[in-house]
Design a protein around this motif. Sequence first.
Motif, PDB file in Angstrom:
ATOM      1  N   GLN A  84     -81.974  -7.606  11.295  1.00 10.72           N
ATOM      2  CA  GLN A  84     -80.597  -7.363  11.701  1.00 10.72           C
ATOM      3  C   GLN A  84     -79.802  -8.664  11.794  1.00 10.72           C
ATOM      4  OE1 GLN A  84     -80.902  -5.128  15.373  1.00 10.72           O
ATOM      5  NE2 GLN A  84     -80.976  -3.177  14.282  1.00 10.72           N
ATOM      6  N   SER A  85     -80.250  -9.667  11.063  1.00  8.34           N
ATOM      7  CA  SER A  85     -79.559 -10.960  11.051  1.00  8.34           C
ATOM      8  C   SER A  85     -79.192 -11.311   9.624  1.00  8.34           C
ATOM      9  CB  SER A  85     -80.448 -12.060  11.652  1.00  8.34           C
ATOM     10  OG  SER A  85     -80.770 -11.757  13.003  1.00  8.34           O
ATOM     11  N   TRP A  86     -78.012 -11.953   9.480  1.00 11.05           N
ATOM     12  CA  TRP A  86     -77.527 -12.401   8.182  1.00 11.05           C
ATOM     13  C   TRP A  86     -77.484 -13.929   8.185  1.00 11.05           C
ATOM     14  CZ3 TRP A  86     -76.383  -9.381   3.970  1.00 11.05           C
ATOM     15  CH2 TRP A  86     -76.336  -7.997   4.183  1.00 11.05           C
ATOM     16  N   TYR A  87     -77.941 -14.500   7.049  1.00  4.69           N
ATOM     17  CA  TYR A  87     -77.963 -15.954   6.871  1.00  4.69           C
ATOM     18  C   TYR A  87     -77.284 -16.303   5.558  1.00  4.69           C
ATOM     19  CZ  TYR A  87     -81.512 -15.886  10.570  1.00  4.69           C
ATOM     20  OH  TYR A  87     -82.186 -15.693  11.747  1.00  4.69           O
ATOM     21  N   VAL A  88     -76.640 -17.468   5.570  1.00  8.98           N
ATOM     22  CA  VAL A  88     -76.018 -17.978   4.347  1.00  8.98           C
ATOM     23  C   VAL A  88     -77.057 -18.797   3.593  1.00  8.98           C
ATOM     24  CG1 VAL A  88     -74.129 -19.330   3.393  1.00  8.98           C
ATOM     25  CG2 VAL A  88     -73.801 -18.054   5.532  1.00  8.98           C
ATOM     26  N   THR A  89     -77.239 -18.474   2.330  1.00 12.14           N
ATOM     27  CA  THR A  89     -78.244 -19.190   1.522  1.00 12.14           C
ATOM     28  C   THR A  89     -77.647 -20.509   1.049  1.00 12.14           C
ATOM     29  OG1 THR A  89     -77.480 -17.965  -0.411  1.00 12.14           O
ATOM     30  CG2 THR A  89     -79.361 -17.059   0.783  1.00 12.14           C
ATOM     31  N   THR A  90     -77.802 -21.547   1.876  1.00 12.34           N
ATOM     32  CA  THR A  90     -77.304 -22.881   1.561  1.00 12.34           C
ATOM     33  C   THR A  90     -78.199 -23.906   2.244  1.00 12.34           C
ATOM     34  OG1 THR A  90     -75.402 -24.367   1.712  1.00 12.34           O
ATOM     35  CG2 THR A  90     -75.749 -22.830   3.533  1.00 12.34           C
ATOM     36  N   ASP A  91     -78.084 -25.144   1.764  1.00 17.66           N
ATOM     37  CA  ASP A  91     -78.914 -26.207   2.335  1.00 17.66           C
ATOM     38  C   ASP A  91     -78.398 -26.683   3.688  1.00 17.66           C
ATOM     39  OD1 ASP A  91     -80.462 -26.045   0.086  1.00 17.66           O
ATOM     40  OD2 ASP A  91     -79.368 -27.648  -0.971  1.00 17.66           O
ATOM     41  N   ILE A  92     -77.142 -26.447   3.981  1.00 19.12           N
ATOM     42  CA  ILE A  92     -76.561 -26.909   5.241  1.00 19.12           C
ATOM     43  C   ILE A  92     -76.907 -25.897   6.323  1.00 19.12           C
ATOM     44  CG2 ILE A  92     -74.421 -27.513   6.428  1.00 19.12           C
ATOM     45  CD1 ILE A  92     -73.220 -28.142   3.693  1.00 19.12           C
ATOM     46  N   PRO A  93     -77.483 -26.346   7.398  1.00 21.05           N
ATOM     47  CA  PRO A  93     -77.848 -25.401   8.469  1.00 21.05           C
ATOM     48  C   PRO A  93     -76.595 -24.836   9.135  1.00 21.05           C
ATOM     49  CG  PRO A  93     -78.219 -27.645   9.196  1.00 21.05           C
ATOM     50  CD  PRO A  93     -77.880 -27.735   7.736  1.00 21.05           C
ATOM     51  N   SER A  94     -76.699 -23.614   9.603  1.00 21.65           N
ATOM     52  CA  SER A  94     -75.571 -22.939  10.255  1.00 21.65           C
ATOM     53  C   SER A  94     -75.325 -23.540  11.633  1.00 21.65           C
ATOM     54  CB  SER A  94     -75.857 -21.445  10.385  1.00 21.65           C
ATOM     55  OG  SER A  94     -77.004 -21.236  11.191  1.00 21.65           O
ATOM     56  N   ASP A  95     -74.055 -23.573  12.026  1.00 26.55           N
ATOM     57  CA  ASP A  95     -73.675 -24.122  13.322  1.00 26.55           C
ATOM     58  C   ASP A  95     -72.825 -23.152  14.142  1.00 26.55           C
ATOM     59  OD1 ASP A  95     -71.490 -24.101  11.728  1.00 26.55           O
ATOM     60  OD2 ASP A  95     -70.914 -26.200  12.071  1.00 26.55           O
ATOM     61  N   PHE A  96     -72.806 -21.891  13.721  1.00 23.75           N
ATOM     62  CA  PHE A  96     -71.952 -20.922  14.409  1.00 23.75           C
ATOM     63  C   PHE A  96     -72.600 -19.540  14.317  1.00 23.75           C
ATOM     64  CE2 PHE A  96     -68.002 -18.281  14.658  1.00 23.75           C
ATOM     65  CZ  PHE A  96     -67.651 -18.639  15.951  1.00 23.75           C
ATOM     66  N   LEU A  97     -72.626 -18.825  15.464  1.00 22.26           N
ATOM     67  CA  LEU A  97     -73.258 -17.504  15.526  1.00 22.26           C
ATOM     68  C   LEU A  97     -72.218 -16.480  15.961  1.00 22.26           C
ATOM     69  CD1 LEU A  97     -75.788 -15.679  15.434  1.00 22.26           C
ATOM     70  CD2 LEU A  97     -76.165 -16.253  17.857  1.00 22.26           C
ATOM     71  N   VAL A  98     -72.099 -15.408  15.165  1.00 19.37           N
ATOM     72  CA  VAL A  98     -71.197 -14.288  15.477  1.00 19.37           C
ATOM     73  C   VAL A  98     -72.054 -13.058  15.744  1.00 19.37           C
ATOM     74  CG1 VAL A  98     -69.321 -12.830  14.676  1.00 19.37           C
ATOM     75  CG2 VAL A  98     -69.371 -15.261  14.045  1.00 19.37           C
ATOM     76  N   GLN A  99     -71.885 -12.483  16.921  1.00 21.28           N
ATOM     77  CA  GLN A  99     -72.657 -11.307  17.326  1.00 21.28           C
ATOM     78  C   GLN A  99     -71.735 -10.083  17.308  1.00 21.28           C
ATOM     79  OE1 GLN A  99     -75.982 -11.600  18.171  1.00 21.28           O
ATOM     80  NE2 GLN A  99     -76.180  -9.353  18.301  1.00 21.28           N
TER      81      GLN A  99
END
Length: 678
Positions: free
Chosen positions: A37-52
């Motif tokens: 139930q989680s979505w991730y962006v396929t990129t080399d830069i790690p995510s810095d923001f979480l939207v619930q």
Amino acid sequence: MWESESECGAGGRDYATGALAPAKHGLNTDGFEQRGQSWYVTTDIPSDFLVQIGDFSFHLHKYPLISRSGRLNRIMYEANDLENKIVLNDLPGGAEAFELAAKFCYGIAVDLTAANISGLRCAAEFLEMTEDLEEGNLIFKTEAFLSYVVLSSWRDSIIVLKSCENLSPWAENLQIVRRCGESIAWKACANPKGIRWAYTGKPPRPSSPKWNEMKESSPSRTPVPPDWWFEDVSILRIDHFVRVITAIKVKGMRYELIGASIMHYAAKWLPGLTKDGAGTPLMDEMGGIRENINGGGGIGNCSSWKGGLHMIVASGKDDMIQAVQSKDQRMIIESLISTIPPQKDSVSCSFLLRLLRMANMLKVAPALVTELEKRVGMQFEQATLSDLLIPSFNKSETTYDVDLVQRLLEHFLVQEQTECTSPSSQHFADKHEGNQQRGGTNAKMRVARLVDSYLTEVARDRNLTLTKFQVLAEALPESARTCDDGLYRAIDSYLKAHPSLSEHERKRLCRVMDCQKLSIDACLHAAQNERLPLRVVVQVLFSEQVKISNAIANSALKEATAGESQYQPMVSNRKTLLEGTPQSFQEGWAAAKKDINTLKFELESVKAKYLELQNDMETLQRQFDKLTKQKHGSAWSSGWKKLSKLTKMTGVDSQDNLGSQLPADPVKKPRRWRNSIS
């Protein structure tokens, strides 16, 4: 899912393909990846923001979002960039709409369809993705797709309006519901001959069409029925359906078609209205309406909607679900009552009565129930007995709601009186006086037969009071019944079910019937009916004898005018009359004749006794008068004698008293007369 259609020439625009590809923002990505139930962006830069959003979480980056979303930008600014998580549970469209909006922010191509455009448009408005932040933002793109692609397509307008059910009040505020309703109304009112778009129930084209069918300008060989739009519109929720029907009324569609569409919708969402109680539509009651409720095709991928709110059956653990269903059904019925066109015959009387049955069962608002009863009264002559047998859902002791039928009959009579006294009907009556009178009389006669059948059915109820039976039987004028056979059957049924009635109550019951309006068969049955009062039997026999005598006399008169003898035709005509009567009359004629002779003999005996008593009474009266006169005469004379004696006695006494009181006068000597000598 249907592909987005562009029936009004929208195919030349870039957004007609339904794909959005905004400018990239320096972040290379191959798309989104879902893990549970989680979505991730396929990129080399790690995510810095979480939207619930609900149970779903999106691991994203701040810059692509704040560059396109004014709401997220403002939230970040107020948190001084210290907030790395945000909860958006109130986002219209939910996680699906946010996924598309996030992809748009990252520059990933998004496929716009009729199923996702309404949610994405509301989400864009919620996230404030306006042109102030960047030209060609999501609000502009989704609005263009709605205006130029969706609203030009019949199917897409239906799908978008259906998808707006979970987007209130955003879809209402953004005018999506209104615009889709107007678009559907315009297309529904179009000439069926000019319809080129697909609709549910339309027969598919053959796989190898002929050369002339390949031309776009050639009309379809299969004519489009006027009710082609019923099935597609019937999938809408009741409030959106009412919006569409209201818009169609404004466009000037015939009220018969509007009424038929309402009946179609009710048959799908209220299965209790169908004749069989499950599955049989009401469309067969309106001529020319196709039975396409269960037709294939569907509306896009909205097959998750099953259609239909079923009747409530009490069970222990599903009370909450049943309460919700009952509330939804009540709302549907109240909305349909308010939407039915005011014209007479816009819907069938059978449909109105079934709707009234459910309205009473579900406790619909009393004002709407009264309005529905008036509508039934407008066309009460079209009702049938099966639809009129409405159970009593209140605390009444009777099985069927007799008071309801009484009110319906009163509304019918008031409507008939209003039509006769209105100025328009008066003007019409001057031109078609005979036809109008015959129409009103025929309607009352049909209602009279219906009421007699209803009385026969409800008379078997032991809890039905005599007053209710009598009031309902006497509600119609006497001219409405040319024959009282149906009323006699109802009275006989009531007497069978209520054997404990007194003689006075039976006479009161039989007063509602006119013995002179009974047929020969009914007279024969009544003459042998032991439940009827003797006086009613005598009236029936007398009426029967008069009818037979009149028939024989009329036949004899006709034969006499033809030049034949009078006696012989009477005998032959009487034989012919008896042979022409039903078999039951011929078989019981001997017994009936015997009863008639017996009653005649009894009547003659009573008459003789009456005359004898009358003569005796006259003799006694004369003797009494003579004795009275003599007695009065002797008393008068004796009275005068007593009065005279009393007067003399009082006179002497008064003189004596007076003499004793006055002084004594000198005694006068009697005068002496002189004797003459001559």
